[in-house]
Design a protein around this motif. Structure first.
Motif, short mmCIF file in Angstrom:
data_model
loop_
_atom_site.label_atom_id
_atom_site.label_comp_id
_atom_site.label_asym_id
_atom_site.label_seq_id
_atom_site.Cartn_x
_atom_site.Cartn_y
_atom_site.Cartn_z
N ILE A 36 -25.14 -23.12 -13.52
CA ILE A 36 -25.72 -23.63 -15.03
C ILE A 36 -25.68 -24.12 -15.22
O ILE A 36 -25.26 -25.49 -14.62
N THR A 37 -27.01 -24.67 -16.24
CA THR A 37 -27.95 -25.47 -16.70
C THR A 37 -27.66 -26.17 -17.66
O THR A 37 -27.47 -25.34 -18.84
N ILE A 38 -27.84 -27.40 -17.97
CA ILE A 38 -27.35 -28.13 -19.17
C ILE A 38 -28.89 -29.29 -19.65
O ILE A 38 -28.22 -29.93 -18.88
N PRO A 39 -28.91 -28.91 -20.19
CA PRO A 39 -30.33 -30.11 -21.14
C PRO A 39 -29.71 -31.33 -21.20
O PRO A 39 -28.67 -31.18 -22.38
N ARG A 40 -29.91 -32.09 -20.62
CA ARG A 40 -29.29 -33.77 -21.20
C ARG A 40 -29.73 -34.31 -22.73
O ARG A 40 -29.07 -34.30 -23.20
N LYS A 41 -30.63 -34.08 -23.40
CA LYS A 41 -30.61 -34.17 -24.55
C LYS A 41 -29.83 -32.66 -25.70
O LYS A 41 -29.55 -33.34 -26.63
N GLU A 42 -29.27 -32.30 -24.86
CA GLU A 42 -28.27 -31.08 -25.21
C GLU A 42 -26.80 -31.43 -25.59
O GLU A 42 -25.91 -31.55 -26.10
N ILE A 43 -26.46 -32.88 -24.84
CA ILE A 43 -24.94 -33.08 -24.39
C ILE A 43 -24.97 -33.59 -25.65
O ILE A 43 -25.43 -35.25 -25.83
N LEU A 44 -23.75 -34.02 -26.10
CA LEU A 44 -23.40 -34.73 -27.35
C LEU A 44 -23.22 -35.67 -26.90
O LEU A 44 -22.08 -37.02 -27.21
N TYR A 45 -21.20 -35.82 -25.75
CA TYR A 45 -20.39 -36.78 -24.83
C TYR A 45 -19.78 -36.19 -23.47
O TYR A 45 -20.34 -35.10 -23.64
N ALA A 46 -20.28 -36.69 -22.68
CA ALA A 46 -19.40 -36.41 -21.17
C ALA A 46 -18.41 -38.14 -21.17
O ALA A 46 -18.75 -38.67 -21.52
N ARG A 47 -17.31 -37.21 -20.51
CA ARG A 47 -16.17 -37.70 -20.79
C ARG A 47 -14.72 -37.28 -19.64
O ARG A 47 -14.98 -36.25 -19.20
N HIS A 48 -14.49 -38.23 -19.66
CA HIS A 48 -12.92 -38.06 -18.45
C HIS A 48 -12.21 -37.34 -19.25
O HIS A 48 -11.15 -37.52 -19.99
N ARG A 49 -11.73 -35.98 -18.60
CA ARG A 49 -11.18 -35.62 -18.71
C ARG A 49 -9.12 -35.51 -17.95
O ARG A 49 -9.40 -35.05 -16.98
N LYS A 50 -8.69 -35.79 -18.74
CA LYS A 50 -6.92 -35.73 -17.53
C LYS A 50 -6.34 -35.16 -17.44
O LYS A 50 -5.95 -34.95 -16.23
N THR A 51 -6.33 -33.51 -18.07
CA THR A 51 -6.26 -32.54 -18.08
C THR A 51 -5.99 -31.23 -18.48
O THR A 51 -6.49 -31.32 -18.84
N LEU A 52 -5.99 -30.25 -17.86
CA LEU A 52 -5.78 -28.34 -18.10
C LEU A 52 -4.65 -28.64 -18.62
O LEU A 52 -4.29 -26.92 -18.67
N THR A 53 -3.58 -28.95 -18.57
CA THR A 53 -1.93 -28.61 -18.69
C THR A 53 -1.67 -27.88 -20.42
O THR A 53 -1.60 -26.76 -20.44
N ARG A 54 -2.77 -27.80 -21.28
CA ARG A 54 -2.62 -27.51 -22.80
C ARG A 54 -3.54 -26.24 -22.81
O ARG A 54 -3.72 -25.15 -23.83
#
Length: 169
Positions: A85-103
């Motif tokens: 999966i290729t994601i162009p950097r200019k299209e990224i709005l934000y990147a952050r640490h996600r704590k969990t996938l429980t929900r």
């Protein structure tokens, strides 16, 4: 280009072994029943379907598991065993640490065999694509039309690289 390997957490590695054992036991049971030869046509079809389902689950899970995350000056590449999966950097709005996938609720994909892969849904995030082997090192990458949750070793470094607009490689 910086490459960040994606390793299994102990929990998902144990889950993969457990799921593999269960699926292989189901396939072995189906094969043994077929080898006895005293099954009707309906049961034989069901047993063949069980064997095919196990084979497809292993193939799909193995080839869709994440291998690594690559960060370059102009794109982020999520490498799987087969495909990327290729994601162009200019299209990224934000990147952050996600704590969990429980929900998160799985819409399509695999949960537990060779990690977590597929499409998930959550009330806050909406629909998002998951490629995870370690639920403690999650990165959420949001673009204007898609959201990705991936895991990789040294995820803090990935987040620092994605925060920078320009950096030397």
């Amino acid at each position: 280009m910086r490459k960040f390997k994606s390793s299994y957490s102990i929990g998902l590695l144990c889950t993969t072994w457990f799921m593999s054992f269960i699926l292989l036991a189901a396939a072995a049971t189906a094969i043994c029943r077929l080898m006895k030869g005293q099954t009707g046509i309906g049961l034989a079809v069901a047993l063949y379907a069980c064997i095919c389902l196990v084979i497809v689950a292993f193939i799909y899970s193995y080839f869709n598991q994440i291998k690594q995350v690559e960060v370059t000056a102009d794109k982020v590449v999520i490498r799987k065993v087969y495909g990327a999966i290729t994601i162009p950097r200019k299209e990224i709005l934000y990147a952050r640490h996600r704590k969990t996938l429980t929900r998160a609720i799985k819409s399509w994909g695999v949960y537990g065999l060779f990690g977590l892969t597929g499409e998930f849904w959550e009330d806050k995030t909406g629909q998002f694509t998951v490629a995870v082997k370690d639920t403690q090192s999650l990165i959420e990458i949001k673009t204007s039309n898609k959201c990705y949750v991936v895991s990789c070793d040294r995820y803090e470094e990935v987040l620092k690289l994605l925060e920078q607009t320009e950096y030397p490689l």
